[in-house]
Structure formats: structure tokens, C-alpha cells
Design an enzyme around this catalytic site. Structure first.
Site, short mmCIF file in Angstrom:
data_model
loop_
_atom_site.label_atom_id
_atom_site.label_comp_id
_atom_site.label_asym_id
_atom_site.label_seq_id
_atom_site.Cartn_x
_atom_site.Cartn_y
_atom_site.Cartn_z
N SER A 258 0.17 -42.46 -24.55
CA SER A 258 -0.68 -42.13 -25.69
C SER A 258 -2.16 -42.36 -25.36
CB SER A 258 -0.22 -42.95 -26.89
OG SER A 258 -0.58 -42.29 -28.05
N HIS A 399 7.24 -39.70 -30.25
CA HIS A 399 6.11 -40.29 -29.53
C HIS A 399 6.47 -41.73 -29.13
CE1 HIS A 399 1.79 -40.59 -28.72
NE2 HIS A 399 1.78 -41.75 -29.36
C1 GTR Z 1 -2.88 -41.58 -32.57
C2 GTR Z 1 -3.94 -40.70 -31.96
C3 GTR Z 1 -3.42 -40.13 -30.68
C4 GTR Z 1 -2.77 -41.17 -29.80
C5 GTR Z 1 -2.05 -42.26 -30.57
C6 GTR Z 1 -1.76 -43.56 -29.81
O1 GTR Z 1 -3.17 -42.03 -33.81
O2 GTR Z 1 -4.25 -39.69 -32.87
O3 GTR Z 1 -4.46 -39.46 -30.00
O4 GTR Z 1 -3.67 -41.71 -28.92
O5 GTR Z 1 -2.72 -42.67 -31.68
O6 GTR Z 1 -2.49 -43.97 -28.93
O7 GTR Z 1 -0.78 -44.20 -30.16
#
Ligand code: GTR
Length: 419
Positions: A258, A399
Site C-alpha cells: 500500500s 487490500h
Molecule cells: C489508503 C490510500 C491508499 C493506500 C492505503 C494504505 O487510504 O488511499 O493510497 O496507500 O491507504 O496505505 O493503506
């Protein structure tokens, strides 16, 4: 009545403009900046053209317009092994906890937690990573030192008052295949990203102030944001590895998830000592093509996380077509070093297809070095990894970082790190 209608219309317009696009048919037509066309209009024909002219141009554009320029390593970097034991992980690994001081003072500093497989007699190749909630979250190992740096709160992990404590020990073991990595003969190292720069919109803590000139209180428009600072921290770990003869400094894969996947890509681009770069669900500002505007957009990310990128990046809010680069060029900066991009099917916010495409569009640079292009013409089906110097998979699920992801990274490392 008219006034109310106007206000309602405004609210609806705002709500709609905030909504992300998840419809492939609404992805706009876009033209990517050309990889091989230099700023003076001439074309890259050889590896030498690429390495001496075009690559430095692209790197400088990313520095100036996206992540911001980072300072050199401090001359007085110091290391202290805080703790060491060869009895870690049921006697399979040596654990070392190394504090890196960035100046002659005690603060700021970062702690690297390192597990080295005992069965490997030569310096160990392995993984360098950052973590979100402290080194002590990656394993239940009671000896892992808890960072006293600022942390985001997290109800599930009992993290309150921005302070880490014993209650969050081991809460992220599901994301870290520690034992598997050791069993496969690799070193695993990790650093709490908040040790380098706490993740909120403030530049008065963490590493930035150490480099301010005179009355400076925040980075200039083309100077390092938080992502660049975290990547800089990874490079300082690489500096340490050069001094540790149990670690094979020439065979290090940087892996991140991420925002930390965006960070691993920037680290791989800026630090040629990194042998392999792996980004897991890195999304916007990571592997995903910005011009697709699918899921998270430049404007959204700059609005939610104004501190991640440099201020020059703000110019590209709703203005992606004017970016002098796009993220396939970031992947191209790794060449000829292997790079792995991973997506998750349900992580549409990160634009899985856009993550794939940046690997694909970076292929010509790898081909220039004599490697095969990415071995997939189309976005591959789920759980069908593309293996080659540009690796890629989209797995089922959300995710996250899973066993499946680590299994692919270990295979990739078997192919490119051990030899
Ligand atoms: C989210 C963000 C993403 C990603 C994520 C993370 O809120 O929009 O770009 O980086 O966080 O790092 O868990």
C-alpha cells in the site's frame, strides 16, 4: 426555495465529484509520455542513452514533480546493536535489533528488526520492509522492542493516544510469513515507518527537521514528502547492511504494501543497491497509471494525504494529462533489476489493472537490456502469476498481504536473488 435547491445541487455535485470511477468503460483515453523520447526530442537507442540521459531525466522529473528530492545520507550515521540472540524462532534464526542514529544525537533514530536464518552459513540474502504499527506487531516474539514513536491509533489493535504498547504485540502476524521466509533461507528485516516520519500532515517531527536550512519549517515544493522520507530510511538500512557481514547486501529485495508499496517503488528507483523491488497493492502514486483515474485519483490522494508527496504534485489534481511522467516510468527506473507488482481483485481503489499496465508499459526498457517483455499481453486472470523479470499477479481477496503473496515473492527471490 431557490437557495435551498442551489445548495442541494452543490452538495450533489460535490458528492459526485468525490466519487471514484470503477467503470472500465469510463476510463478516459490517454496518451502516456514516451519512455524513450528525451526532453530534447531525440530517441533512446542504446542502454547507454537510457542510463546516461533518459533515466536521469525521468528520475529528476519524479523527484521534482511527485515525491520530492531527498538529502544525501548524513556523514555521521551511527549504528548500535541493541540486542542479539541466535535462539529466535525456535532456534531457527538469529534476531538482531539495530538502532540507526541519523545524527550525533539520540533522536531521531530508527530500529531495524532483523531475523537471519541460522542454517545459512554465508551472508544471507533477504527482504527489507517497512511496517505500519511497529516491529513488535509482525511477530509474537516477546523480545521485539516496542517503538516509542508516534503511531496512528487503531481500535482493533488497542493502540490509543498515539502510543504503541504491549497490547499490540503480534497483531499483524497474518501479514508476515516470518517462519516461512526463514525456512526458505532468507533474512527478513523490518522497520516501523513512524520511526522515520510519523504519518500525519506535519513536518516538525521525524527526519525532515534534521535537514532544514535556517528558518525552514517544512519541505520546499520540490523537496521530500513522507513517502520519499520513508524510502530514504530504507536506504539508510541498506547503508547498515553494507557493514553487517551476516547480510548479503547485494541481494536485498525491498517489499512494501500500500503506501509502503509506493515507498518501496520509490526506494528501488532511487537506490540502485536494491536488487529487487516488490510493491503489493501500491495503487495511486505507486504502480497504478495515474491517467486512468480509476479508483483513487491524484486529487483524492493529495487531498487525503497532503504530506505523502511534494507540493508540486498538487498541480496535477484533476490534471493528470499534464504530468510529464506516469507510473510506468517509475517501474522502468528499476531496469534491468527485477520488479514485482501485485494486486488484489477486490482492491479496486488501487486500480489493479492500472498496476498491471504500468509493468507492461515499462517493458521496452527491460527489452533494451535484452530481457523479455512482461509475459502477458492482457491483464491475467486471478491467481495466475506472470513470471519474468517484471513479475505480476492479481490474487483473489482484498487490500492486504497474504501467504499467497509471500509465496510468489519467495519464488521470485529464488529465481533472482540466490543466483
Ligand atoms: C489508503 C490510500 C491508499 C493506500 C492505503 C494504505 O487510504 O488511499 O493510497 O496507500 O491507504 O496505505 O493503506
Amino acid at each position: 426555495m431557490k437557495k435551498i435547491a442551489a445548495i442541494l445541487l452543490l452538495i450533489v455535485t460535490l458528492a459526485v465529484s468525490q466519487e471514484a470511477n470503477y467503470d472500465e468503460s469510463l476510463v478516459p483515453d490517454y496518451t502516456l509520455p514516451e519512455l524513450f523520447k528525451m526532453q530534447d526530442g531525440t530517441l533512446v537507442k542504446t542502454v547507454k542513452d537510457w542510463e546516461q540521459k533518459r533515466r536521469p531525466e525521468i528520475l529528476a522529473l519524479f523527484e521534482k514533480e511527485v515525491y520530492g528530492k531527498s538529502p544525501e545520507a548524513p556523514k555521521n550515521l551511527r549504528y548500535k546493536v541493541l540486542e542479539q540472540s541466535d535462539k529466535a524462532i525456535d532456534g531457527k534464526a538469529t534476531r538482531k535489533q539495530v538502532r540507526v542514529f541519523f545524527s550525533d544525537n539520540e533522536n531521531p533514530h530508527m530500529d531495524i528488526l532483523i531475523y537471519i536464518p541460522n542454517k545459512v552459513s554465508k551472508p544471507a540474502p533477504g527482504f527489507l520492509t517497512l511496517n505500519f504499527y511497529g516491529n513488535h506487531t509482525v511477530s509474537n516474539d516477546p523480545e521485539i522492542i516496542i517503538s516509542d514513536s508516534w503511531s496512528r491509533n487503531n481500535e482493533d489493535f488497542h493502540i490509543e493516544n498515539n502510543k504503541l504498547d504491549e497490547r499490540s504485540r503480534g497483531v499483524r502476524t497474518n501479514r508476515w510469513a516470518v517462519e516461512k521466509i526463514i525456512d526458505r533461507g532468507y533474512m527478513l528485516s523490518t522497520i516501523y515507518y513512524g520511526d522515520i516520519d510519523p504519518d500525519f500532515n506535519d513536518f516538525n517531527n521525524g527526519i525532515h527537521p534534521l535537514f532544514y536550512k535556517n528558518d525552514q519549517t517544512q519541505p520546499g515544493p520540490d523537496e521530500w514528502g513522507a513517502i520519499a522520507a520513508w524510502a530514504w530510511g530504507l536506504s539508510r538500512a541498506m547503508d547498515y547492511f553494507e557493514k553487517d557481514n551476516q547480510i548479503d547486501q547485494n541481494n536485498i529485495a525491498v517489499m512494501g504494501h500500500s503506501r509502503l508499496g509506493k515507498t518501496s517503488l520509490w526506494a528501488g528507483a532511487t537506490d540502485p543497491r536494491i536488487a529487487i523491488t516488490i510493491s503489493n497493492c501500491s495503487g495511486c502514486g505507486g504502480a497504478a497509471i495515474s491517467r486512468r483515474k480509476f479508483g483513487e485519483t491524484v486529487k483524492r490522494i493529495n487531498t487525503s494525504f497532503p504530506h505523502w508527496f511534494c507540493d508540486n504534485f498538487l498541480q496535477y489534481n484533476d490534471n493528470e494529462d499534464n504530468l510529464p511522467i506516469d507510473q510506468h516510468m517509475l517501474i522502468a527506473l528499476m531496469a534491468p533489476r527485477p520488479v514485482y507488482i501485485a494486486s488484489a481483485e477486490k482492491d479496486r481503489w488501487a486500480d489493479p489493472k492500472g498496476e498491471f499496465l504500468s509493468g507492461k508499459f515499462a517493458s521496452p526498457v527491460f527489452e533494451l537490456y535484452g530481457f523479455e517483455a512482461m509475459q502477458a499481453d492482457e491483464w491475467p486472470p486471478v491467481n495466475t502469476p506472470v513470471k519474468g523479470i517484471i513479475g505480476y499477479h492479481v490474487r483473489t481477496g482484498k487490500h492486504d498481504v497474504t501467504e499467497y503473496d509471500w509465496e510468489q515473492y519467495l519464488e521470485f527471490a529464488d529465481k533472482y536473488l540466490k543466483n
